[in-house]
Each structure stands twice: as C-alpha cells, then as structure tokens.
Design a protein around this motif. Structure first.
Motif, PDB file in Angstrom:
ATOM      1  N   LEU A 253       0.849  -1.189   0.000  1.00  0.00           N
ATOM      2  CA  LEU A 253       0.000   0.000   0.000  1.00  0.00           C
ATOM      3  C   LEU A 253       0.886   1.241   0.000  1.00  0.00           C
ATOM      4  CD1 LEU A 253      -3.008   0.817   0.162  1.00  0.00           C
ATOM      5  CD2 LEU A 253      -2.718   0.974   2.638  1.00  0.00           C
ATOM      6  N   PRO A 256       0.460   4.772   3.315  1.00  0.00           N
ATOM      7  CA  PRO A 256      -0.893   5.034   3.846  1.00  0.00           C
ATOM      8  C   PRO A 256      -0.941   6.222   4.802  1.00  0.00           C
ATOM      9  CG  PRO A 256       0.076   3.040   4.813  1.00  0.00           C
ATOM     10  CD  PRO A 256       0.963   3.444   3.693  1.00  0.00           C
ATOM     11  N   THR A 292     -11.421  -0.816  -1.482  1.00  0.00           N
ATOM     12  CA  THR A 292     -10.881  -1.337  -0.224  1.00  0.00           C
ATOM     13  C   THR A 292     -11.539  -2.663   0.101  1.00  0.00           C
ATOM     14  OG1 THR A 292     -10.516   0.912   0.589  1.00  0.00           O
ATOM     15  CG2 THR A 292     -10.539  -0.865   2.221  1.00  0.00           C
ATOM     16  N   LYS A 300      -1.848  -5.018   7.183  1.00  0.00           N
ATOM     17  CA  LYS A 300      -2.338  -4.375   5.966  1.00  0.00           C
ATOM     18  C   LYS A 300      -3.788  -3.928   6.134  1.00  0.00           C
ATOM     19  CE  LYS A 300      -2.648  -4.839   0.952  1.00  0.00           C
ATOM     20  NZ  LYS A 300      -2.382  -5.675  -0.230  1.00  0.00           N
ATOM     21  N   LEU A 304      -5.270  -0.211   5.496  1.00  0.00           N
ATOM     22  CA  LEU A 304      -6.390   0.013   4.588  1.00  0.00           C
ATOM     23  C   LEU A 304      -7.537   0.733   5.296  1.00  0.00           C
ATOM     24  CD1 LEU A 304      -6.450  -3.415   2.705  1.00  0.00           C
ATOM     25  CD2 LEU A 304      -6.008  -1.191   1.658  1.00  0.00           C
TER      26      LEU A 304
END
Length: 980
Positions: A253, A256, A292, A300, A304
């Motif tokens: 990702l 984030p 998502t 993770k 998210l």
C-alpha cells in the motif's frame, strides 16, 4: 533509556557500571542512595570543569540524562549540557543536542544561550549538524527560536540543493515555530511557496510539507485554497501507485500515512467551488471506498482501514448536492457490522454513528436490525457503540421499534450500561411521543423506572414527573397505572416516589371506583420500609390524598397519627413536613394555607431536558478547526426537537384544575389534638402567604409542595398580553446578560463572558505578552438546533493590528467552536476594535449585535520598576511635554469610600504599576507602565491622581504619554473603573 544503554555499551565504563548498579538495586531506598551518591560525585566534578576531558563531560552528561529519565530531579549541570552543543566534534555535539532536547523545555532560560550556536549549525554546510539543530528546535523550540530562526528554516525547506532528509526535518521544525508564532508564515508570502513544495517528488519531503500545511490551515485556511488541487494530485498519485519508491510501500500500500494526512488536510477547507477541485476530491474518495477489501494480513488491514475511515470523514465534510459518496460510505461501513471480527464491527458502528445526519439517515436505517442484534454481543464495547448508533439513528418513523428493542435489552443488560441505556430510552420516548402518543411515553417511562430502578437517577424520574404534570391527558392514566403496578408488587424506591407523586396529585382522577383510602393504604404500607427521601414524598402525597373528595375521617385520623409520630424523628426534613402538615390541619386560621398547599401542582415552566444535557456532556466532542462545515446532530435532527408533551397545554384555553378539596372554610382536620396533647392556643387567622417564585432551573426539591416554596402560578392571560408576547418573541433575540457589565469586567481580567442570549454563550480567554495579544473566543450553541448565517466581523482601529480567524457559517446544535483573534500594538491608539455578531434562529428571530471589545492600549502595558522618585518625575516631565490630558472627575461612591487604596486598586487593575510614596503629597498616588509598540517603539504611560481635601469623591486625574492616542486609551480604561 535504551539510547543511554547503547552509549554505555559503546565504551563508557563508568556509565555502564552506574546503570548496572541501578538495575541491581534491591529496593527503592538502595536506588535512591546510589543516585544521590552519583549526583554528589557529578556535582563535584563539574566544579572543576576546567580539568575535565571531553570524555568525562559526555559520560557525566549521559548519567544526568539517565537519572532524569528515571524520574529524579536534575537541577544542575545544564550549562555543561548546552555547552556541548557549541563543540565542533560530532560526538560531543550529538550528546549536547540529545540531552538538551530531553532535559530542558522551551521556557528554560539556558535555551536562550544556545540560539546562536543552533543557528550556526542550521545554516552551516554540515548536513549532520543541520539535522541535529533542526531536530532540537522541532522538539523544544519556543517563541525566541521562532523569531530568530524562522527565515533560515524557510530557506532550507524551499532550497532544491539541500538533501531531502534535511528538508523534511526543516518542514517539521517550521511547523513547531509556526505554532509558537503565527506571524512567521503569512499567506501573502508563503502560499505560493507551499504550492511549489507540494510539487516535490520525494515522499519524505511531502510527508513533512503536508504536516506543515495541516498545522497552517488548522489555524486559518484562507489564502491556501490553491493547495487543494496539488493535494488531490498527490492523492491520485498515491492511489494509483504511480512513481512510488519501494521504501514507501507498506504491505503493498503506497504510503498510507501520507494518504491519511492528505485527506485530513482537505477537511479543513470548505467544499471547493471550482468543479475541477470537487471532481478531483470525489474521484479519489470513490476509488478508496470501492477499492478497499478485507485481507488476511492484520497489519495491511489496519493500514487500509485507516485510509478508508479518513476518506469517509472527508466525504462527510463535503457539502455536495450529489449524495452518492455518502451512500457509498454508509454501504461500506454497513458491511463492517456484519463481520465476525470484533475490532472491525466496533469501527463500523463507531464511524456510522459519526455519519448520522439528515442526509444519511435513510441510508443507515436498513441496518437497524443488525445494529439492534449487536446489543447482545459478547463484547461490552460493541454493545455500547450499538446503543450509541441506535440512539443517533432514531427518528419518528422508527422510534417505537428502537425503544422496544432497548426495553427488551434492558432486562439482560450489564450493570455498567443500564444507566446510559435507561437515560437514552427515556429521551427517545419523550422526543418522539408527539401530541398523539403521549400514553406511549408514560408506559415506557413507568416500565423504565420499574425495571431499572437501581440505575435511574433523580433527573430521570423528575423529568417524567414534569412531562406528566404538563400533559393533562396523562393525569388519570399515570395514577391508574401506578396504582396497578403497586398492587402487582412493584417496590423499588424510585417507582414508589413517582407513584406517590402521581397518586397524591392525580388520585382524584381515578373516580369513585378507587376511594382514597385504598391507595393511601398502599402508600402507608410502603412507607414502613422506604428510605428517608421516599418517605418525604409519601408524607406529602398522603397529606394531599387526605383532602381528596371521598376521603373519610378514618383515613384522616390515620394520616394524622403518622404526622404526630414523625414530629419527633431525627431527620429534619421529615420532622418539618410532619409538623407543618399537622399544624395546618389542627390550628384555627391555617386552613387557608392548607388549601394553597393542597392545590394541584401548576405546570412546570418550559425548560430544556436535563436528560439530554446529561447525554450531551457524556458524548460531547471538543470542537476543532473543521467544526461548522457539516454539522451532524444525533438522530439527524437539524432543527429543534418536537415540543415536550404538555407544552401546548399551558394556554389560556386550558380548563381549570378540578376541585379536589373542600372550600377554605370547611377544610377537614386530622381529628386529633395538638402534637403534645396539651391544647394549642388558637391564633388569629393569618392571610395566605403569596407563593414564592423560584428560578426555572431549580430542581424538584419538593415535588408535592409540602416542604418548600411552591412553583409560581401561571399569570392570568389576556388577548393583549398574549399578542404582545408573540410579537416580542419574533422580532429579535435579546441578550440575557448585561453586555456593558461583561465588557467592563473584561477591561481588568483576561477570561470571562462577553455575550449571552437564550441561544448562544460567548466567552473569552486572552494572553498578553509584549505588544502581542491572543484572544480565544469560545462560541457555545445552547440551542437544540443550528444557528445559521453565523458571522463575526471585526472593525479594526488605527494603530492596532488585528486578525480574526475564520468563523463557521453554521454553529451546530449543542456545539462549541473556538475562534482566535490576534492583536498587535503597532503604534499609539485610543479606541478599541468592535465585533459585530450576526446569526439567525429558525422561528425565533435574528441577532445583529455590535460589541466594543475591551482590548484597549492598557492591555499591552508592561510593568515599570522605579528605583527612586527622581527617576519617575524625570520621565514624567519628558512625557508631559509630549502629550497629556487633565480631567477633574467625581468618582463612584465605592471608590470614594475606599479612598487612596481603592484608587490604587483601580490603577493596578488596568496594569498600571502603582509607585507608592513617590508623590510628595501623601494624599496623591502616581502610577506608570510602558508599552513596546512594534513601530513607535517604547512608550511610557504615566498617571497622577490628586485627591480633593474637601471632597473625597473628587479627583484631578492627569494622564501623560509619548503620544495623545495612548493618553486617551489609558484614560478611557481608567475611567471605566472609577467613574459611576
């Protein structure tokens, strides 16, 4: 401690041994003795600092740091610590910076000694030294650092030749300096530089820059609107995983934490008017909401969800005509509450509660059954969040279903949630009962009191009594239902109190089928085991029941015996009620008083529900800079809640209360002699005392009117009075406090109330330092609905620089926001800025109030200490040549009575330093302070007060300063305190 331990392992044997001794200490006393011994040794070594090697300095400084981090005070060695910063060797400089940032804080005097050394490191060529200096300032830098280093830090941040690691630290350092002095970054000069910085490709720099931008726009977003498309472009770059270094991928990702920061900074801006800006934001939010998914990896998942919840918050803040984003947000969160993972369910419930509003309520209602089922979840935190969401999503269409679910859950609910559950159930039942379903509210309320009596506060059953008393149609059902439940075995104290009130007040509505002797016997039986507070209510109820139509002599004698028995008890309130009731029924002339006491209780005055205030205090959130953009109220109600049951009953057309007792001349007695059995003398009849009014916010100390003053009777209404009242309520909203008195008080104090009316309260807290002033306005909406078209306009005065932060256009119901006013004294000024407050209340009117703020020149006065009279009068002769004004005044009576001490107190209250015994005439007083204007420089303000020997109220006041504007400003402040 780990860092110090690493230093010890690195080769400092003495430090290593000291740490081992501390770790091996058998108890706290041994550790204390070892620390004291080491501190004494270090103190001795520092006294011979000239003979110390660099190695010894570092070792002992590390020991001081270790001792400090253990929790022991370190009050010496600071000079040696900051002295290491000026060293040219990295090993010594690094120790100095590290220990200084931990051992000292921004107010410590020793920090001022290293400002130049830190600046040399920051502007130097060594990147390592630059990083050390920037890190120190970012941690402990204060106002002095901001004034000295802001320009250098800005140059480093915008320079493309400086390495990213240094620029990132410069951004965080500049954020610290901006928080200490807002004037170092003004939009006119910094906005374009900020826009250019957002074009950087390095994510480390962008991370720091976004943090800086967040800090700036949290204070005031105006001037930085052009940053919105740059932030949106950065979000799109991250969302598409385009040009992202491998180091910034967290479980695949892209950064984030940076995505979260970008969406958070956008929440401080109003909804963009440019369609391109809006489309850029909505596209990114849509991509996050739809892209998502749940994964197995917990880390993770956390990343998210952090991005997802910030996207939901941003979607909630956007005021868009198209509600697609809100619907998508609700649907995404709705899937969370269906999952088995408790943490995911909790987050879904919490964020759905935050989203509840008039524009999202229809989308949230389909999840009502799933939310209600979570009331029975094994996790107590999930049950609490489910209760919050049900309370928030309730409206007139689903109120009965939700209240029914809450009552069902009440039987099995945990003890630590029952009080909140009962409170919210009662609020919902009252709020949505309306005019046609009041009986439903009564049934719910009595069920609550019966089933959850141990968790019912006095506020709850008091509120039930208020609602039932004001609703005439509930009088009979309240009495009959209470009687039936008492006969069925209901015995909780709270239920008995409510039932006693209902039977005493409304028992006459039961009719001939229920004679007073029957329900009086039930109360007498419960009286035996009741607590003292309940007994007081029962006594008053029995006194009223004995006067009901149908009460016989046997009942009165029984009640009279109870009064006489309790006339000698030790509980004062119980004894007082018994004696008063007995005397009123057995002494000639007292039946008139008895008739007034035994009349039905009048309607309670209209007031806000104390239950809702309790819930708001428990659930209230502090306002932040983004408050006011989109306001979401519990239940999605954007206007005032429905009127209380019975609110419309108190009109001129309401029928008169039924006659429940005989006429005054024929009031029956209890059939007994006096309390002591000796035959009381019969005094002449006394006129009935007028009922004593009490404030509308008074509690229900005496629900039945037997032990205290009665509630005021409603005045007889007339068409003319009714018309006048209606007109007055729709023309304008008047303040409920004396604005002049509030502003007069604020002339001499920093904190207090500025303005208040039935809908808003405005308080201030101010700080003054040098020629700078910071005033924080606290705007609190007391109303159950929004205050719309809200504006605050500042009219400045010449010589005083002022800047008012942005004000939200809508002040949400029961919300508080803070608005900052910054002031700076540039040159002499005589007036004060004015603040124009405007807002509207639906159905009530509008406010357009102009307030002259009490922030004149005297607020910037600083003490001036005079060594001798000659110094003062030398300065006096100089300034009187420049500007002075003389007035002969008659002071207020309080000042005249207090004499010179009162005059000295008035001078000191406006920050004028009183110099006692300087004036040759002991009947006079002189005072003086100074102001440091940013443009005009240092200015003296001197005052001489000469009293009249023949009239203590007359004074000759001379005010002198370097300019006439300052003279008039100081004179106005002084006169506000001494003149009538």
């Amino acid at each position: 401690l780990a860092l110090v331990g690493a230093m010890a392992v690195a080769g400092m044997r003495g430090l290593n041994l000291f740490i081992q001794d501390i770790r091996n200490a058998a108890n706290k006393e041994v550790e204390q003795a070892r620390v004291d011994k080491e501190l004494a040794n270090i103190r001795t070594k520092f006294k011979n600092a000239k003979t110390m090697t660099a190695y010894d300095k570092k070792k002992y400084v590390w020991k001081l740091l270790y001792i400090f981090m253990l929790g022991y005070p370190v009050d010496f060695g600071h000079m040696q610590v900051v002295g290491l910063i000026s060293s040219q060797k990295y090993a010594e400089k690094q120790v100095g910076y590290t220990v200084t940032s931990v051992l000292l804080n921004e107010t410590h005097d020793f920090l001022r000694l290293v400002i130049n050394s830190v600046r040399e490191d920051i502007i130097g060529r060594s990147e390592t030294f630059q990083c050390l200096g920037l890190a120190l300032v970012a941690n402990v830098g204060g106002r002095e650092f901001a004034d000295s280093l802001a320009g250098d830090v800005q140059r480093i941040l915008v320079s493309s030749t400086v390495r990213p690691i240094v620029r990132k630290k410069a951004a965080l350092c500049l954020l610290r300096l901006f928080r200490k002095n807002k004037e170092i970054l003004v939009p006119e000069t910094w906005a374009q530089k900020m826009i250019n910085l957002l074009d950087e490709r390095d994510l480390g720099i962008l991370n720091g820059v976004i943090s800086l931008l967040t800090g700036i726009v949290a204070h005031d977003y105006r001037g930085y609107e052009a940053c919105i498309p740059k932030v949106c472009a950065l979000m799109q770059r991250l969302a598409r995983n385009k040009d992202i270094p491998q180091d910034y991928l967290y479980y695949g990702l892209p950064s984030p934490w940076l995505q979260v920061k970008c969406m958070r900074v956008l929440q401080y801006f109003p909804t963009p008017e440019d369609p391109e800006y809006c489309r850029a934001e909505t596209e990114v939010i849509h991509q996050i909401l739809t892209g998502t998914d749940m994964v197995k990896n917990v880390n993770k998942n956390n990343a998210l969800h952090a991005v997802l919840f910030e996207a939901v918050a941003l979607a909630t803040m956007l005021d868009l005509a198209d509600k697609t984003l809100l619907t998508e947000s609700v649907d995404t969160l709705g899937t969370f509450i269906k999952m088995k993972e408790p943490n995911i369910v909790y987050l879904g419930l919490e964020h759905l509660t935050k989203m509840v509003g008039s524009d999202t309520l229809d989308a949230i209602k389909p999840y009502q059954e799933q939310v209600a089922s979570k009331l029975h979840d094994a996790d107590i935190s999930i049950r609490k969040r489910a209760l919050d969401l049900l309370y928030a999503m309730c409206d007139a269409s689903n109120a009965q279903d939700i209240v029914s679910s809450l009552l069902t859950y009440l039987v099995t609910a945990d003890f630590n949630i029952r009080e909140e559950l009962a409170l919210k159930t009662a609020i919902l039942a009252e709020r949505y009962s309306g005019q046609d379903n009041k009986r439903w509210f009564l049934d719910v309320a009595l069920t609550l009191v019966e089933k959850a009596g141990d968790f019912i506060s006095d506020k709850l059953w008091h509120r039930i009594v208020q609602v039932v008393t004001n609703a005439k149609e509930l009088h009979g059902p309240a009495a009959s239902t209470s009687l039936a439940k008492l006969r069925g075995g209901a015995s909780h104290e709270m239920f008995i109190r409510a039932s006693a009130y209902f039977l005493g007040e409304f028992g006459h509505c039961l009719g001939p089928a229920e004679p007073p002797a029957g329900y009086a016997a039930l109360l007498l039986e419960n009286y035996k085991s009741a607590a003292q507070g309940t007994r007081q209510i029962i006594l008053s109820a029995l006194a009223k029941i004995a006067m009901h139509a149908g009460a016989d002599d046997a009942l009165r004698r029984r009640v009279g015996e109870l009064f006489r028995t309790n006339a000698g008890v030790g509980e004062v309130e119980l004894q007082q009620r018994s004696v008063e009731y007995f005397v009123m029924t057995n002494v000639a002339g007292n039946p008139a008083r008895l008739a007034a006491v035994m009349d039905p209780m009048p309607d309670f005055p209209e007031r806000a529900s104390a239950l809702e205030k309790t819930v708001e205090e428990g659930m209230g959130e502090s306002a932040d800079a983004a408050a006011g953009k989109v306001v979401r109220l519990a239940g999605g109600v954007l206007a005032a809640p429905p009127p209380r049951p019975g609110a419309a009953a108190a009109t001129s057309s309401a029928p008169p209360p039924p006659q429940i007792i005989a006429t005054v001349s024929s009031v029956p007695t209890m059939g007994l002699e006096d309390l002591l059995g000796g035959g009381l003398a019969q005094p002449a009849a006394a006129p009935a005392a007028a009922p004593t009014a009490f404030p509308s916010d008074r509690g229900l100390e005496d629900l039945l009117g037997g032990g205290g003053p009665q509630a005021p009777q409603a005045p007889a209404s007339s068409p003319a009075l009714a018309a006048a009242g209606t007109a007055a309520s729709t023309v304008a909203i008047a303040p409920t406090v004396s604005i002049a008195e509030c502003l007069k008080k604020l002339q001499t104090v920093d904190n207090g109330l500025v303005y208040e009316d039935p809908y808003i309260q405005i308080g201030v807290k101010s700080q003054w330092q040098g020629n700078q002033g910071r005033v924080m306005f606290y705007l609190g909406n007391k109303h159950n609905a929004d205050l719309a078209a809200f504006t605050m306009e500042l009219t400045p005065v010449s010589g005083l620089s002022s800047r008012l932060a942005a004000v939200p256009p809508v002040l949400g119901a029961k919300k508080q926001v803070q608005v900052l006013l910054e002031l700076a004294a540039v040159s002499g000024f005589s007036g004060a800025p004015t603040l124009t407050l405007r807002y509207t209340v639906a159905g009530a009117g509008a406010v357009n109030q102009c307030l002259t703020l009490p922030y004149g020149a005297h607020k910037f006065l600083q003490p001036w200490h005079v060594a001798n009279p000659q110094e003062f009068f030398t300065q006096w002769h100089e300034v009187t040549k420049a500007a002075q004004d003389v007035k002969v005044v008659t002071v207020a009576a309080g000042v005249a009575a207090g004499g010179l001490p009162a005059m000295e107190a008035a001078l000191a209250s406006i920050k004028l330093s009183v110099h006692k015994a300087l004036d040759p005439n002991t009947s006079n007083v002189v005072a003086g302070s100074k102001i440091s204007y940013s443009a005009a420089g240092e200015t003296f303000a001197l005052v001489r007060c000469e009293s009249d020997a023949n009239n203590k109220a007359v004074y000759r006041i001379t005010v002198a300063a370097n300019d006439m504007e300052t003279v008039m400003g100081i004179q106005a402040a002084l006169f506000s305190q001494i003149l009538p």
